[in-house]
Scaffold this active site. Structure first.
Site, PDB file in Angstrom:
ATOM      1  N   HIS A  41      -8.014 -13.651  -0.257  1.00  0.00           N
ATOM      2  CA  HIS A  41      -7.732 -12.470   0.622  1.00  0.00           C
ATOM      3  C   HIS A  41      -6.704 -11.827  -0.135  1.00  0.00           C
ATOM      4  O   HIS A  41      -6.768 -10.328   0.015  1.00  0.00           O
ATOM      5  CB  HIS A  41      -7.466 -12.747   2.110  1.00  0.00           C
ATOM      6  CG  HIS A  41      -8.487 -13.530   2.829  1.00  0.00           C
ATOM      7  ND1 HIS A  41      -9.830 -13.280   2.864  1.00  0.00           N
ATOM      8  CD2 HIS A  41      -8.290 -14.733   3.256  1.00  0.00           C
ATOM      9  CE1 HIS A  41     -10.585 -14.074   3.482  1.00  0.00           C
ATOM     10  NE2 HIS A  41      -9.608 -15.176   3.852  1.00  0.00           N
ATOM     11  N   HIS A  61       3.910  -6.797   1.965  1.00  0.00           N
ATOM     12  CA  HIS A  61       4.229  -7.324   3.282  1.00  0.00           C
ATOM     13  C   HIS A  61       5.119  -8.555   2.902  1.00  0.00           C
ATOM     14  O   HIS A  61       4.626  -9.561   2.589  1.00  0.00           O
ATOM     15  CB  HIS A  61       2.978  -7.554   4.044  1.00  0.00           C
ATOM     16  CG  HIS A  61       2.135  -6.636   4.409  1.00  0.00           C
ATOM     17  ND1 HIS A  61       1.077  -6.367   4.719  1.00  0.00           N
ATOM     18  CD2 HIS A  61       2.713  -5.320   4.449  1.00  0.00           C
ATOM     19  CE1 HIS A  61       0.633  -5.142   5.173  1.00  0.00           C
ATOM     20  NE2 HIS A  61       1.666  -4.421   5.014  1.00  0.00           N
ATOM     21  N   HIS A 109       3.050 -11.002   0.641  1.00  0.00           N
ATOM     22  CA  HIS A 109       2.005 -10.828  -0.147  1.00  0.00           C
ATOM     23  C   HIS A 109       1.620  -9.416  -0.423  1.00  0.00           C
ATOM     24  O   HIS A 109       2.296  -8.576   0.164  1.00  0.00           O
ATOM     25  CB  HIS A 109       0.611 -11.341   0.809  1.00  0.00           C
ATOM     26  CG  HIS A 109       0.449 -11.190   2.054  1.00  0.00           C
ATOM     27  ND1 HIS A 109       1.093 -11.278   3.162  1.00  0.00           N
ATOM     28  CD2 HIS A 109      -0.213  -9.717   2.605  1.00  0.00           C
ATOM     29  CE1 HIS A 109       1.059 -10.458   4.158  1.00  0.00           C
ATOM     30  NE2 HIS A 109       0.224  -9.741   3.863  1.00  0.00           N
ATOM     31  N   HIS A 141      -1.504  -5.859  -0.574  1.00  0.00           N
ATOM     32  CA  HIS A 141      -2.726  -5.329  -0.344  1.00  0.00           C
ATOM     33  C   HIS A 141      -2.820  -4.184  -1.325  1.00  0.00           C
ATOM     34  O   HIS A 141      -1.915  -3.497  -1.438  1.00  0.00           O
ATOM     35  CB  HIS A 141      -2.913  -4.871   1.041  1.00  0.00           C
ATOM     36  CG  HIS A 141      -2.626  -5.774   2.118  1.00  0.00           C
ATOM     37  ND1 HIS A 141      -3.439  -6.589   2.844  1.00  0.00           N
ATOM     38  CD2 HIS A 141      -1.111  -6.273   2.900  1.00  0.00           C
ATOM     39  CE1 HIS A 141      -3.072  -7.426   3.661  1.00  0.00           C
ATOM     40  NE2 HIS A 141      -1.790  -7.170   3.635  1.00  0.00           N
ATOM     41  N   THR A 174      -2.761  -7.854  10.288  1.00  0.00           N
ATOM     42  CA  THR A 174      -3.865  -6.900   9.690  1.00  0.00           C
ATOM     43  C   THR A 174      -5.098  -7.639   9.293  1.00  0.00           C
ATOM     44  O   THR A 174      -6.046  -7.147   8.808  1.00  0.00           O
ATOM     45  CB  THR A 174      -3.386  -5.905   8.506  1.00  0.00           C
ATOM     46  OG1 THR A 174      -3.358  -6.747   7.402  1.00  0.00           O
ATOM     47  CG2 THR A 174      -2.060  -5.257   8.904  1.00  0.00           C
ATOM     48  N   THR A 175      -4.976  -8.746   9.710  1.00  0.00           N
ATOM     49  CA  THR A 175      -6.345  -9.724   9.331  1.00  0.00           C
ATOM     50  C   THR A 175      -6.672 -10.760  10.434  1.00  0.00           C
ATOM     51  O   THR A 175      -5.944 -10.843  11.425  1.00  0.00           O
ATOM     52  CB  THR A 175      -6.106 -10.649   7.962  1.00  0.00           C
ATOM     53  OG1 THR A 175      -4.919 -11.667   8.381  1.00  0.00           O
ATOM     54  CG2 THR A 175      -5.546  -9.956   6.791  1.00  0.00           C
TER      55      THR A 175
HETATM   56  C1  SG4 Z   1      -2.898 -12.097   4.233  1.00  0.00           C
HETATM   57  O1  SG4 Z   1      -4.224 -12.319   3.959  1.00  0.00           O
HETATM   58  C2  SG4 Z   1      -1.831 -13.153   3.843  1.00  0.00           C
HETATM   59  O2  SG4 Z   1      -2.437 -13.953   2.821  1.00  0.00           O
HETATM   60  C3  SG4 Z   1      -1.987 -14.033   5.044  1.00  0.00           C
HETATM   61  O3  SG4 Z   1      -1.115 -15.264   5.275  1.00  0.00           O
HETATM   62  C4  SG4 Z   1      -1.479 -13.037   6.375  1.00  0.00           C
HETATM   63  O4  SG4 Z   1      -1.557 -13.993   7.478  1.00  0.00           O
HETATM   64  C5  SG4 Z   1      -2.413 -11.922   6.392  1.00  0.00           C
HETATM   65  O5  SG4 Z   1      -2.291 -11.109   5.248  1.00  0.00           O
HETATM   66  C6  SG4 Z   1      -2.076 -11.062   7.517  1.00  0.00           C
HETATM   67  O6  SG4 Z   1      -0.518 -10.667   7.149  1.00  0.00           O
HETATM   68  O7  SG4 Z   1       1.213  -9.152   7.451  1.00  0.00           O
HETATM   69  N1  SG4 Z   1      -1.000  -8.297   6.783  1.00  0.00           N
HETATM   70  S1  SG4 Z   1      -0.177  -9.108   7.604  1.00  0.00           S
HETATM   71  O8  SG4 Z   1      -0.663  -8.959   8.960  1.00  0.00           O
HETATM   72  O9  SG4 Z   1       0.602 -14.320   7.714  1.00  0.00           O
HETATM   73  C7  SG4 Z   1      -0.507 -14.517   7.919  1.00  0.00           C
HETATM   74  C8  SG4 Z   1      -1.569 -16.260   5.476  1.00  0.00           C
HETATM   75  O10 SG4 Z   1      -2.701 -16.695   5.704  1.00  0.00           O
HETATM   76  C9  SG4 Z   1      -0.758 -15.182   9.323  1.00  0.00           C
HETATM   77  C10 SG4 Z   1      -0.596 -17.632   5.385  1.00  0.00           C
HETATM   78 ZN    ZN Z   2      -0.447  -7.937   4.825  1.00  0.00          ZN
END
Ligand code: SG4
Ligand code: ZN
Length: 257
Positions: free
Chosen positions: A65, A113, A85, A87, A195-196
């Site tokens: 992702h 983020h 990470h 986006h 956001t996921t």
């Molecule tokens: C990304 O998919 C990260 O890789 C996820 O990290 C993360 O989920 C997800 O985004 C949502 O994070 O800051 N955009 S966000 O709201 O941190 C989490 C993992 O899967 C739970 C660990």
């Molecule tokens: Zn994010």
């Protein structure tokens, strides 16, 4: 790696709620469009204090992702950095990634983020389900403008490592996230969600006003990553963001006037 959800027409943000029912999946939860004029200054907001240590950096993972850089969980802070990470969009011209900032600001080409969890809870996993469990610092990025020197070291030089292929991780020691931060940490903040999926409403969003810079070459390296795993049809990892959502009456506060 599972493709239960993703960013395509078949399994993208429009389908997350219908295809993967979950009682906490709120269709209209932030990230949201921040209109600077609508945010109210809150003198009670504390300056953002971000302290990171390069020795806590462990590895870099491609989870299908995004790619994320993971940190050890044993630093002595109220909010600990778990991972960061990005986006990003497909179009080299830019896109509106999460927490779009309108008005005086150009659309961002990507957003960084930095995900922190509140250590009043025993683990990241428990914090992720609590309303005050997570604090995500969002840093919109723009391209390096010739007329405006980058405000921080472009991530370009920092992610020159080989990205791991989908579903794999590789060691990535000694990276200091401080090098990604803008010079000014003025911010907007609002209560929102991941956001996921599962879109848990556990995130205090902190979106910095100052954009960071990312080079076109670095964006090209992000866009060369793959959503697809081994043995699957190649599919470039692009547009891996949730479109901005309505605020639905939530207040956006600004740490600056
Ligand atoms: C990304 O998919 C990260 O890789 C996820 O990290 C993360 O989920 C997800 O985004 C949502 O994070 O800051 N955009 S966000 O709201 O941190 C989490 C993992 O899967 C739970 C660990
Ligand atoms: Zn994010």
């Amino acid at each position: 790696m599972s493709h239960a959800w993703g960013y395509s027409a078949e399994n993208g943000p429009e389908k997350w709620v219908t295809k993967l029912p979950h009682r906490r999946w709120v269709p209209a939860s932030p990230p949201s469009t921040i209109v600077p004029a609508d945010a109210s200054y809150d003198a009670g907001l504390k300056p953002l204090c971000l302290k990171y240590d390069a020795k806590d950096c462990i590895d870099i993972l491609n989870n299908g992702h995004s790619f994320q850089v993971t940190f050890t969980d044993d630093t002595d802070r109220v909010y600990r950095l778990k991972q960061f990470h990005f986006h990003w969009g497909e179009s080299p011209a830019g896109c509106f990634v999460n927490n779009r900032v309108t008005g005086a600001f150009c659309p961002s080409v990507s957003q960084l983020h930095l995900v922190h969890w509140n250590t009043k809870y025993p683990s990241f996993g428990e914090a992720a389900s609590k309303s005050d469990g997570l604090a995500v610092v969002g840093l919109p990025s723009s391209f390096i403008h010739a007329s405006r020197p980058p405000t921080t070291t472009p991530p370009c030089s920092l992610f020159s490592c080989r990205f791991p292929s989908q579903g794999t991780q590789t060691t990535f020691p000694g990276f200091d996230p401080t090098t990604l931060l803008p010079g000014c940490l003025d911010y907007w903040t609002y209560d929102g969600s991941l956001t996921t999926p599962p879109l848990l409403e556990s995130v205090t969003w902190i979106v910095c006003k100052e954009t960071i810079s990312v080079s076109p070459a670095q964006m090209a390296s992000f866009r060369a990553l793959q959503f697809s795993g081994a043995g699957e049809a190649a599919c470039c990892m692009v547009d891996n963001y949730r479109p901005p959502q309505p605020l639905k009456g939530r207040a956006v506060k600004a740490s600056f006037q």
